[in-house]
Design an enzyme around this catalytic site. Structure first.
Site, PDB file in Angstrom:
ATOM      1  N   PHE A  17     -14.093   2.452   4.828  1.00  0.00           N
ATOM      2  CA  PHE A  17     -13.218   1.664   3.971  1.00  0.00           C
ATOM      3  C   PHE A  17     -12.894   2.490   2.731  1.00  0.00           C
ATOM      4  O   PHE A  17     -13.791   3.000   2.061  1.00  0.00           O
ATOM      5  CB  PHE A  17     -13.861   0.337   3.561  1.00  0.00           C
ATOM      6  CG  PHE A  17     -12.910  -0.533   2.797  1.00  0.00           C
ATOM      7  CD1 PHE A  17     -11.940  -1.261   3.467  1.00  0.00           C
ATOM      8  CD2 PHE A  17     -12.941  -0.578   1.412  1.00  0.00           C
ATOM      9  CE1 PHE A  17     -11.027  -2.043   2.764  1.00  0.00           C
ATOM     10  CE2 PHE A  17     -12.043  -1.357   0.702  1.00  0.00           C
ATOM     11  CZ  PHE A  17     -11.078  -2.086   1.384  1.00  0.00           C
ATOM     12  N   GLU A  26       3.964   4.378   6.074  1.00  0.00           N
ATOM     13  CA  GLU A  26       2.709   3.639   5.953  1.00  0.00           C
ATOM     14  C   GLU A  26       1.710   4.452   5.151  1.00  0.00           C
ATOM     15  O   GLU A  26       1.658   5.679   5.284  1.00  0.00           O
ATOM     16  CB  GLU A  26       2.113   3.365   7.340  1.00  0.00           C
ATOM     17  CG  GLU A  26       2.409   2.008   7.894  1.00  0.00           C
ATOM     18  CD  GLU A  26       1.701   0.874   7.164  1.00  0.00           C
ATOM     19  OE1 GLU A  26       1.311   1.009   5.992  1.00  0.00           O
ATOM     20  OE2 GLU A  26       1.548  -0.175   7.789  1.00  0.00           O
ATOM     21  N   ASP A  27       0.913   3.774   4.346  1.00  0.00           N
ATOM     22  CA  ASP A  27      -0.159   4.452   3.622  1.00  0.00           C
ATOM     23  C   ASP A  27      -1.261   4.865   4.594  1.00  0.00           C
ATOM     24  O   ASP A  27      -1.789   5.960   4.516  1.00  0.00           O
ATOM     25  CB  ASP A  27      -0.724   3.580   2.503  1.00  0.00           C
ATOM     26  CG  ASP A  27      -1.141   2.184   2.967  1.00  0.00           C
ATOM     27  OD1 ASP A  27      -0.812   1.784   4.096  1.00  0.00           O
ATOM     28  OD2 ASP A  27      -1.778   1.472   2.162  1.00  0.00           O
ATOM     29  N   ASP A  29      -6.053  -0.596  -1.467  1.00  0.00           N
ATOM     30  CA  ASP A  29      -6.766  -1.469  -2.395  1.00  0.00           C
ATOM     31  C   ASP A  29      -7.976  -2.164  -1.782  1.00  0.00           C
ATOM     32  O   ASP A  29      -8.149  -2.198  -0.573  1.00  0.00           O
ATOM     33  CB  ASP A  29      -5.813  -2.550  -2.906  1.00  0.00           C
ATOM     34  CG  ASP A  29      -5.517  -3.600  -1.859  1.00  0.00           C
ATOM     35  OD1 ASP A  29      -5.812  -4.785  -2.100  1.00  0.00           O
ATOM     36  OD2 ASP A  29      -4.992  -3.254  -0.779  1.00  0.00           O
ATOM     37  N   ASP A  80      -4.723   2.364  10.795  1.00  0.00           N
ATOM     38  CA  ASP A  80      -6.100   2.287  11.288  1.00  0.00           C
ATOM     39  C   ASP A  80      -6.116   1.577  12.637  1.00  0.00           C
ATOM     40  O   ASP A  80      -6.099   2.211  13.670  1.00  0.00           O
ATOM     41  CB  ASP A  80      -7.064   1.705  10.255  1.00  0.00           C
ATOM     42  CG  ASP A  80      -6.564   0.445   9.574  1.00  0.00           C
ATOM     43  OD1 ASP A  80      -5.691  -0.258  10.119  1.00  0.00           O
ATOM     44  OD2 ASP A  80      -7.072   0.136   8.486  1.00  0.00           O
ATOM     45  N   GLY A 136       0.765  -1.239   0.000  1.00  0.00           N
ATOM     46  CA  GLY A 136       0.000   0.000   0.000  1.00  0.00           C
ATOM     47  C   GLY A 136       0.792   1.284   0.000  1.00  0.00           C
ATOM     48  O   GLY A 136       0.353   2.280  -0.560  1.00  0.00           O
ATOM     49  N   LYS A 153      -6.705   6.757  10.816  1.00  0.00           N
ATOM     50  CA  LYS A 153      -8.092   6.593  11.268  1.00  0.00           C
ATOM     51  C   LYS A 153      -8.089   6.458  12.795  1.00  0.00           C
ATOM     52  O   LYS A 153      -8.041   5.343  13.323  1.00  0.00           O
ATOM     53  CB  LYS A 153      -8.709   5.327  10.677  1.00  0.00           C
ATOM     54  CG  LYS A 153      -8.952   5.341   9.201  1.00  0.00           C
ATOM     55  CD  LYS A 153      -9.629   4.028   8.810  1.00  0.00           C
ATOM     56  CE  LYS A 153      -9.859   3.900   7.347  1.00  0.00           C
ATOM     57  NZ  LYS A 153     -10.496   2.610   7.011  1.00  0.00           N
ATOM     58  N   ARG A 195      -5.435   0.381  -6.423  1.00  0.00           N
ATOM     59  CA  ARG A 195      -4.200   1.028  -5.944  1.00  0.00           C
ATOM     60  C   ARG A 195      -3.760   2.162  -6.866  1.00  0.00           C
ATOM     61  O   ARG A 195      -3.146   3.120  -6.429  1.00  0.00           O
ATOM     62  CB  ARG A 195      -3.065   0.019  -5.845  1.00  0.00           C
ATOM     63  CG  ARG A 195      -3.211  -0.985  -4.739  1.00  0.00           C
ATOM     64  CD  ARG A 195      -1.922  -1.788  -4.578  1.00  0.00           C
ATOM     65  NE  ARG A 195      -2.099  -2.977  -3.790  1.00  0.00           N
ATOM     66  CZ  ARG A 195      -2.102  -3.014  -2.461  1.00  0.00           C
ATOM     67  NH1 ARG A 195      -1.939  -1.909  -1.778  1.00  0.00           N
ATOM     68  NH2 ARG A 195      -2.263  -4.155  -1.825  1.00  0.00           N
TER      69      ARG A 195
END
Length: 180
Positions: free
Chosen positions: A156, A103-104, A163, A107, A48, A135, A169
């Site tokens: 989401f 990190e993308d 993805d 969460d 990601g 998040k 992506r």
């Protein structure tokens, strides 16, 4: 409203690419100041984070910066499995280095805390965490984030490296699932 269909789900744009670009530029500017003189090693958490890492690294001006990649997996479909699988590690020496995990999205915090556990024996001088998206309402593990691009709701999302079962992506914007 711009939408896309991926597999069996529809998504709507929630964060335009221009907004993400601006956030990443601000993050890079701060890192360039904070990390000056540290010889940092950036570790991109695949899959990601590859787009975030690419966009960020184009703007990092800290001398002697390096980047490497680590591949982990914790999602299946639209939900986290709660387990992190290490699919590919790195070979660089972290001893006495400033390490920045890229990190993308953070969460639940499961992936990033697992990553921290995996690299603690490498004797890095310090380990910092940079995430494009965060998040806070999904967080179940305590984690200190040093660089946060944007805080977002616990929806989401796909796009910009994120993805849905491997799809989406490549989208430059971030999209939120449309619940039916």
């Amino acid at each position: 409203m711009k939408t896309v269909k991926l597999l069996d789900r529809e998504f709507r744009v929630s964060i335009p690419a221009e907004e993400i670009d601006n956030v990443i530029a601000q993050m890079a500017e701060k890192m360039n100041k904070d990390l000056a003189g540290t010889n940092p090693l950036f570790i991109c958490i695949l899959n990601g984070s590859f787009m975030f890492a690419s966009d960020l690294m184009k703007q990092i001006t800290v001398e002697n910066s390096q980047i490497t990649f680590m591949r982990l997996s914790s999602y299946d479909g639209m939900g986290t499995t709660g387990k992190v699988k290490k699919l590919m590690g790195f070979t660089e020496d972290l001893k006495d280095r400033t390490v920045v995990l890229l990190e993308d999205i953070v969460d639940t915090g499961i992936t990033i805390t697992n990553t921290l556990d995996q690299i603690k024996d490498y004797e890095a001088k310090e380990v910092l965490i940079a995430t494009m998206l965060f998040k806070p309402d999904a967080l179940i593990r305590e984690v200190k984030l040093n660089y946060v691009g944007m805080e977002i709701p616990n929806d989401f999302i796909v796009g910009r490296g994120l993805d849905y079962d491997g799809m989406g992506r490549n989208l430059p914007d971030v999209y939120t699932v449309i619940e039916k």
